[in-house]
Design a protein around this motif. Structure first.
Motif, short mmCIF file in Angstrom:
data_model
loop_
_atom_site.label_atom_id
_atom_site.label_comp_id
_atom_site.label_asym_id
_atom_site.label_seq_id
_atom_site.Cartn_x
_atom_site.Cartn_y
_atom_site.Cartn_z
N LEU A 50 49.46 22.38 37.20
CA LEU A 50 48.88 22.28 38.54
C LEU A 50 47.42 21.83 38.56
CD1 LEU A 50 50.26 25.17 40.81
CD2 LEU A 50 50.37 22.69 41.16
N PRO A 51 46.53 22.38 37.73
CA PRO A 51 45.12 21.95 37.83
C PRO A 51 44.94 20.44 37.65
CG PRO A 51 45.31 23.94 36.52
CD PRO A 51 46.72 23.46 36.76
N ARG A 52 45.61 19.88 36.65
CA ARG A 52 45.47 18.44 36.42
C ARG A 52 46.10 17.63 37.56
NH1 ARG A 52 44.14 15.19 32.28
NH2 ARG A 52 45.09 13.12 32.18
N LEU A 53 47.24 18.11 38.06
CA LEU A 53 47.89 17.42 39.17
C LEU A 53 46.99 17.39 40.39
CD1 LEU A 53 50.25 16.16 40.72
CD2 LEU A 53 51.17 18.47 41.06
N LEU A 54 46.44 18.54 40.76
CA LEU A 54 45.57 18.60 41.94
C LEU A 54 44.32 17.75 41.76
CD1 LEU A 54 45.86 22.42 42.74
CD2 LEU A 54 47.02 20.51 43.87
N GLN A 55 43.79 17.72 40.55
CA GLN A 55 42.61 16.89 40.28
C GLN A 55 42.94 15.41 40.46
OE1 GLN A 55 41.25 17.15 36.23
NE2 GLN A 55 39.27 16.20 36.67
N THR A 56 44.10 15.00 39.96
CA THR A 56 44.50 13.59 40.08
C THR A 56 44.76 13.22 41.53
OG1 THR A 56 45.51 13.69 37.88
CG2 THR A 56 46.16 11.86 39.32
N LEU A 57 45.46 14.09 42.26
CA LEU A 57 45.71 13.82 43.68
C LEU A 57 44.40 13.65 44.44
CD1 LEU A 57 48.58 16.38 44.45
CD2 LEU A 57 48.80 13.91 44.14
N ASN A 58 43.46 14.55 44.22
CA ASN A 58 42.18 14.47 44.94
C ASN A 58 41.38 13.23 44.55
OD1 ASN A 58 41.61 16.86 46.77
ND2 ASN A 58 42.38 17.92 44.96
N LYS A 59 41.48 12.84 43.30
CA LYS A 59 40.75 11.64 42.86
C LYS A 59 41.24 10.41 43.61
CE LYS A 59 42.13 9.32 39.40
NZ LYS A 59 42.56 8.81 38.07
N TRP A 60 42.56 10.27 43.73
CA TRP A 60 43.11 9.11 44.43
C TRP A 60 42.84 9.18 45.92
CZ3 TRP A 60 44.17 4.75 42.30
CH2 TRP A 60 44.61 4.68 40.99
N LEU A 61 42.92 10.36 46.50
CA LEU A 61 42.65 10.49 47.94
C LEU A 61 41.18 10.20 48.25
CD1 LEU A 61 44.83 13.62 48.74
CD2 LEU A 61 45.36 11.22 49.18
N ASP A 62 40.29 10.55 47.33
CA ASP A 62 38.87 10.17 47.50
C ASP A 62 38.72 8.65 47.44
OD1 ASP A 62 38.06 12.79 47.72
OD2 ASP A 62 37.48 12.99 45.61
N ALA A 63 39.52 8.02 46.58
CA ALA A 63 39.42 6.56 46.42
C ALA A 63 39.80 5.83 47.70
CB ALA A 63 40.30 6.10 45.26
N ILE A 64 40.77 6.37 48.44
CA ILE A 64 41.18 5.71 49.70
C ILE A 64 40.42 6.29 50.90
CG2 ILE A 64 43.46 5.16 48.79
CD1 ILE A 64 44.55 7.42 50.63
N LYS A 65 39.48 7.22 50.61
CA LYS A 65 38.59 7.77 51.64
C LYS A 65 39.35 8.54 52.73
CE LYS A 65 34.93 4.36 50.96
NZ LYS A 65 35.48 3.86 49.69
N TRP A 66 40.32 9.35 52.30
CA TRP A 66 41.00 10.25 53.25
C TRP A 66 40.29 11.58 53.19
CZ3 TRP A 66 45.84 13.63 52.54
CH2 TRP A 66 46.26 14.13 53.79
N GLN A 67 39.47 11.87 54.19
CA GLN A 67 38.59 13.03 54.14
C GLN A 67 38.69 13.93 55.37
OE1 GLN A 67 36.98 13.72 51.50
NE2 GLN A 67 36.75 11.81 50.36
N ASP A 68 39.71 13.74 56.21
CA ASP A 68 39.75 14.52 57.45
C ASP A 68 40.40 15.88 57.24
OD1 ASP A 68 42.45 14.02 57.28
OD2 ASP A 68 42.42 12.40 58.74
N ALA A 69 40.50 16.65 58.35
CA ALA A 69 41.04 18.01 58.29
C ALA A 69 42.51 18.03 57.87
CB ALA A 69 40.88 18.68 59.65
N GLU A 70 43.23 16.96 58.14
CA GLU A 70 44.65 16.90 57.78
C GLU A 70 44.84 17.02 56.27
OE1 GLU A 70 48.47 13.85 58.27
OE2 GLU A 70 46.56 13.42 59.27
N ARG A 71 43.89 16.50 55.52
CA ARG A 71 43.95 16.62 54.06
C ARG A 71 43.86 18.09 53.64
NH1 ARG A 71 40.00 13.42 49.73
NH2 ARG A 71 40.25 14.88 47.97
N LEU A 72 42.96 18.84 54.24
CA LEU A 72 42.83 20.26 53.91
C LEU A 72 44.10 21.02 54.28
CD1 LEU A 72 39.17 20.90 55.16
CD2 LEU A 72 39.95 20.48 52.82
N GLN A 73 44.70 20.67 55.41
CA GLN A 73 45.93 21.33 55.84
C GLN A 73 47.07 21.05 54.85
OE1 GLN A 73 46.61 19.89 59.80
NE2 GLN A 73 44.83 20.95 60.67
#
Length: 283
Positions: A99-122
């Motif tokens: 899980l830690p590596r998976l979540l880190q990879t997911l967040n890295k790619w989502l940062d790359a496409i600049k998805w930063q709204d509240a929907e991401r946190l949800q």
């Protein structure tokens, strides 16, 4: 002068074609997994709405950063696996470890496409709830049954991988087999487009490497314009455009010969004779 005039449209067309191909590959990869029918609803929506953008971006940077597509695809497959039931303690330990590596990879790619709204946190909040429920679910199976279920899950994953590979190969073969009205078009051909203002004759000045975009140049100072393959095929099929001739004297002669029937030795001789006369007479 013509090359200089086409430089900007060609550069734009190449960039557009690369992005369209990347987007199609991303959609196909996600569709293969979602259509398998065993993807969690929350995860399938996330893949279709957000990870399509991630995979598209990965394909566009693959040349500059080899391995980007493989990394994004592996993260997608790991995410799908992470929300599936884990019937044995070993499977749950594997989930916790990955899980830690998976979540880190997911967040890295989502940062790359600049998805930063509240929907991401949800999304990540709901994902955490799913993972917690999987880990905490009671295990009421005997060790033998746990081993049996683990073996079945491994076999199903292997079969699903083969099915996805076969489906991807079928998609690729279907695209290759597609016959379109634009298949015979080549640079130098002249076409006539019918518009509300009358007929407009243009020259096919450039065809993209993957034949998904076509750039036309008109007479005089009219700017060049481009058409994607699907729209050009539709216009040709509907009669809104037609091919006039191939550019040049030789091209015109060949076009006439092909229109009269199969090209044989006598046709070739006639072509050569007419071209020779044209050179001698200066026509």
């Amino acid at each position: 002068a013509q090359v200089a005039a086409l430089a900007a449209p060609v550069a734009s067309a190449l960039k557009r074609e690369k992005h369209e191909v990347a987007a199609r590959q991303a959609r196909d990869a996600i569709a293969l997994r979602v259509q398998a029918g065993d993807v969690n609803e929350v995860v399938s929506g996330f893949l279709e709405q957000r990870w399509t953008t991630v995979l598209t971006f990965a394909w566009t940077i693959e040349d500059a950063r080899p391995g980007a597509v493989d990394n994004a695809t592996r993260a997608m497959d790991d995410l799908i696996w992470s929300v599936k039931p884990k019937a044995t303690p070993e499977q749950r330990k594997a989930l916790i470890a990955r899980l830690p590596r998976l979540l880190q990879t997911l967040n890295k790619w989502l940062d790359a496409i600049k998805w930063q709204d509240a929907e991401r946190l949800q999304f990540f909040a709901r994902l955490a709830e799913y993972h917690a429920a999987i880990v905490r679910a009671p295990i009421e199976l005997s060790p033998e049954r746990q081993l049996e279920l683990a073996t079945q899950a491994a076999q199903q994953d292997a079969l699903r991988k083969v099915e996805m590979e076969n489906a991807a190969a079928e998609q690729a073969a279907a695209r290759v087999a597609e016959v379109s009205a634009v298949d015979g078009l080549e640079r130098g051909m002249w076409l006539e487009f019918r518009t509300g203002e009358g007929a407009r004759k243009v020259k096919l000045a450039w065809v993209s490497p993957l034949r998904t975009l076509f750039i036309f140049s008109g007479a005089g100072r009219r700017e060049a314009f481009s058409l994607p393959a699907d729209k050009l095929a539709a216009v040709l099929n509907d009669g809104g455009a037609r091919v006039l001739a191939i550019d040049g004297v030789v091209g015109q002669v060949l076009s006439d010969a092909m229109a009269q029937g199969a090209v044989n030795d006598s046709n070739i001789s006639a072509v050569a004779l007419r071209v020779g006369i044209g050179h001698v007479t200066g026509l």
